[in-house]
Design a protein around this motif. Structure first.
Motif, PDB file in Angstrom:
ATOM      1  N   TYR A  39       0.775  -1.173  -0.100  1.00 24.72           N
ATOM      2  CA  TYR A  39      -0.041   0.012   0.036  1.00 24.72           C
ATOM      3  C   TYR A  39       0.891   1.215   0.208  1.00 24.72           C
ATOM      4  O   TYR A  39       0.700   2.311  -0.682  1.00 24.72           O
ATOM      5  CB  TYR A  39      -0.986   0.128   1.290  1.00 24.72           C
ATOM      6  CG  TYR A  39      -1.662   1.303   1.374  1.00 24.72           C
ATOM      7  CD1 TYR A  39      -3.017   1.611   0.596  1.00 24.72           C
ATOM      8  CD2 TYR A  39      -1.344   2.242   2.188  1.00 24.72           C
ATOM      9  CE1 TYR A  39      -3.856   2.725   0.806  1.00 24.72           C
ATOM     10  CE2 TYR A  39      -2.134   3.315   2.449  1.00 24.72           C
ATOM     11  CZ  TYR A  39      -3.151   3.575   1.830  1.00 24.72           C
ATOM     12  OH  TYR A  39      -3.909   4.695   1.779  1.00 24.72           O
ATOM     13  N   ILE A  40       1.934   1.389   0.714  1.00 24.13           N
ATOM     14  CA  ILE A  40       2.881   2.318   0.751  1.00 24.13           C
ATOM     15  C   ILE A  40       3.501   2.480  -0.380  1.00 24.13           C
ATOM     16  O   ILE A  40       3.433   3.632  -0.958  1.00 24.13           O
ATOM     17  CB  ILE A  40       3.847   2.027   1.882  1.00 24.13           C
ATOM     18  CG1 ILE A  40       3.430   2.401   3.368  1.00 24.13           C
ATOM     19  CG2 ILE A  40       5.013   3.204   1.781  1.00 24.13           C
ATOM     20  CD1 ILE A  40       4.224   1.761   4.572  1.00 24.13           C
ATOM     21  N   ASP A  41       3.931   1.567  -1.003  1.00 31.04           N
ATOM     22  CA  ASP A  41       4.739   1.736  -2.364  1.00 31.04           C
ATOM     23  C   ASP A  41       3.746   2.212  -3.598  1.00 31.04           C
ATOM     24  O   ASP A  41       4.082   2.994  -4.557  1.00 31.04           O
ATOM     25  CB  ASP A  41       5.331   0.339  -2.862  1.00 31.04           C
ATOM     26  CG  ASP A  41       6.748   0.294  -2.275  1.00 31.04           C
ATOM     27  OD1 ASP A  41       7.100   1.312  -1.318  1.00 31.04           O
ATOM     28  OD2 ASP A  41       7.489  -0.596  -2.282  1.00 31.04           O
ATOM     29  N   ASP A  42       2.483   1.364  -3.468  1.00 28.85           N
ATOM     30  CA  ASP A  42       1.728   1.712  -4.593  1.00 28.85           C
ATOM     31  C   ASP A  42       0.721   3.024  -4.304  1.00 28.85           C
ATOM     32  O   ASP A  42       0.771   3.845  -5.301  1.00 28.85           O
ATOM     33  CB  ASP A  42       0.569   0.639  -4.745  1.00 28.85           C
ATOM     34  CG  ASP A  42       1.030  -0.587  -5.250  1.00 28.85           C
ATOM     35  OD1 ASP A  42       2.360  -0.836  -5.643  1.00 28.85           O
ATOM     36  OD2 ASP A  42       0.491  -1.606  -5.171  1.00 28.85           O
ATOM     37  N   LYS A  43       0.285   3.144  -3.283  1.00 28.43           N
ATOM     38  CA  LYS A  43      -0.762   4.249  -2.913  1.00 28.43           C
ATOM     39  C   LYS A  43       0.090   5.665  -2.431  1.00 28.43           C
ATOM     40  O   LYS A  43      -0.281   6.723  -2.867  1.00 28.43           O
ATOM     41  CB  LYS A  43      -2.087   3.874  -2.150  1.00 28.43           C
ATOM     42  CG  LYS A  43      -2.661   2.916  -2.509  1.00 28.43           C
ATOM     43  CD  LYS A  43      -3.707   3.229  -3.868  1.00 28.43           C
ATOM     44  CE  LYS A  43      -4.191   2.097  -4.278  1.00 28.43           C
ATOM     45  NZ  LYS A  43      -5.012   2.607  -5.433  1.00 28.43           N
ATOM     46  N   LEU A  80       7.187  -3.292   8.531  1.00 31.76           N
ATOM     47  CA  LEU A  80       6.484  -2.184   8.195  1.00 31.76           C
ATOM     48  C   LEU A  80       7.035  -1.023   8.568  1.00 31.76           C
ATOM     49  O   LEU A  80       7.068   0.072   7.782  1.00 31.76           O
ATOM     50  CB  LEU A  80       5.130  -2.571   8.993  1.00 31.76           C
ATOM     51  CG  LEU A  80       4.087  -1.566   8.178  1.00 31.76           C
ATOM     52  CD1 LEU A  80       3.876  -1.527   6.658  1.00 31.76           C
ATOM     53  CD2 LEU A  80       2.638  -1.766   8.716  1.00 31.76           C
ATOM     54  N   ASP A  81       7.804  -0.955   9.604  1.00 30.13           N
ATOM     55  CA  ASP A  81       8.508   0.227  10.140  1.00 30.13           C
ATOM     56  C   ASP A  81       9.647   0.591   8.814  1.00 30.13           C
ATOM     57  O   ASP A  81       9.919   1.597   8.340  1.00 30.13           O
ATOM     58  CB  ASP A  81       9.265  -0.106  11.242  1.00 30.13           C
ATOM     59  CG  ASP A  81       8.560  -0.335  12.362  1.00 30.13           C
ATOM     60  OD1 ASP A  81       7.852   0.712  12.966  1.00 30.13           O
ATOM     61  OD2 ASP A  81       8.375  -1.232  12.759  1.00 30.13           O
ATOM     62  N   ILE A  82      10.272  -0.557   8.303  1.00 27.83           N
ATOM     63  CA  ILE A  82      11.245  -0.354   7.174  1.00 27.83           C
ATOM     64  C   ILE A  82      10.538   0.250   6.035  1.00 27.83           C
ATOM     65  O   ILE A  82      11.016   1.024   5.304  1.00 27.83           O
ATOM     66  CB  ILE A  82      12.121  -1.767   7.008  1.00 27.83           C
ATOM     67  CG1 ILE A  82      12.832  -1.927   8.242  1.00 27.83           C
ATOM     68  CG2 ILE A  82      12.896  -1.443   5.993  1.00 27.83           C
ATOM     69  CD1 ILE A  82      13.624  -3.257   8.321  1.00 27.83           C
ATOM     70  N   ALA A  83       9.602  -0.309   5.668  1.00 29.12           N
ATOM     71  CA  ALA A  83       8.680  -0.139   4.680  1.00 29.12           C
ATOM     72  C   ALA A  83       8.276   1.364   4.650  1.00 29.12           C
ATOM     73  O   ALA A  83       8.569   2.412   3.522  1.00 29.12           O
ATOM     74  CB  ALA A  83       7.467  -0.843   4.360  1.00 29.12           C
TER      75      ALA A  83
END
Length: 227
Positions: free
Chosen positions: A105-109, A162-165
């Protein structure tokens, strides 16, 4: 897989995606050689082009004769290739699937919203794009509150997948805030993310390798020729 194989990381100091790989390697205490691509947007080394011929982007992890590309893929590989404590991905299948979902979600949205803010041509477009980014951050705030269970990180007491992402958003958001004067991470709307960002930046695994806000803003001003 033997852990004494030569490990190298092709990255760029200004790349938020390279930061993901570095944090993962340092969490696992993996010794590696860091190969910096100082101006990867303009000039790419032969090693980078050979190691990632499809996307031609950093980071690329070189483990012996193997090339592992794409930052989230690198993080997962590091967690599995060096299965020592601490674990980066959650141990439970559902939690692992959830962490992967929100990372995507982070990378896409979220990054699409960041790009929209940067690429907006007029005030109306900037306001619309800024609204989308705030919506994304509001969703991440809710996700943080649920995932952290009242602790300091998405992963609980320690930095996790998820922290790293999510860390890859911090540099770009800092640049947008500096250029626009709008605070996207603030106490009123994203208190959890705001405190998490400060905590993440100060973590001993992250601080030596994460560019400061001032360094990222100065780099962006030079890149976009902004005074």
């Amino acid at each position: 897989m033997a852990q004494n194989d030569t490990v190298k990381l092709i990255g760029s100091w200004s790349s938020p995606y390279s930061l993901r790989a570095r944090v993962a390697l340092h969490l696992k205490s993996v010794k590696y050689e860091y190969l910096d691509e100082p101006d990867v947007l303009k000039e790419k080394s032969e090693l980078l082009l050979k190691s990632n011929p499809i996307h031609k982007k950093v980071p690329v992890l070189l483990h012996g004769d193997l090339s592992i590309c794409e930052s989230l893929n690198v993080v997962q590989y590091v967690d599995e290739a060096w299965p020592s404590v601490p674990s980066i991905l959650p141990s439970q299948p559902y939690d692992r699937a959830s962490a992967r979902f929100w990372a995507q979600y982070i990378d896409d949205k979220c990054f699409a919203a960041v790009d929209a803010v940067v690429g907006a041509k007029d005030d109306e477009g900037k306001m619309a794009a800024a609204g989308k980014l705030m919506e994304c951050l509001a969703i991440l705030e809710e996700t943080f509150q649920k995932s952290s269970k009242g602790l300091g990180f998405f992963g609980g007491e320690t930095i996790g997948y998820l922290d790293i992402a999510c860390s890859a958003l911090l540099g770009p958001i800092s640049v947008i805030e500096a250029f626009s004067g709008v605070k996207f991470l603030q106490q009123e709307t994203t208190p959890g993310l705001l405190q998490w960002a400060e905590r993440f930046r100060a973590h001993e695994t992250v601080k030596p390798y994460m560019p400061t806000v001032e360094e990222v803003v100065a780099f962006a001003k030079q890149k976009f020729n902004v005074q």
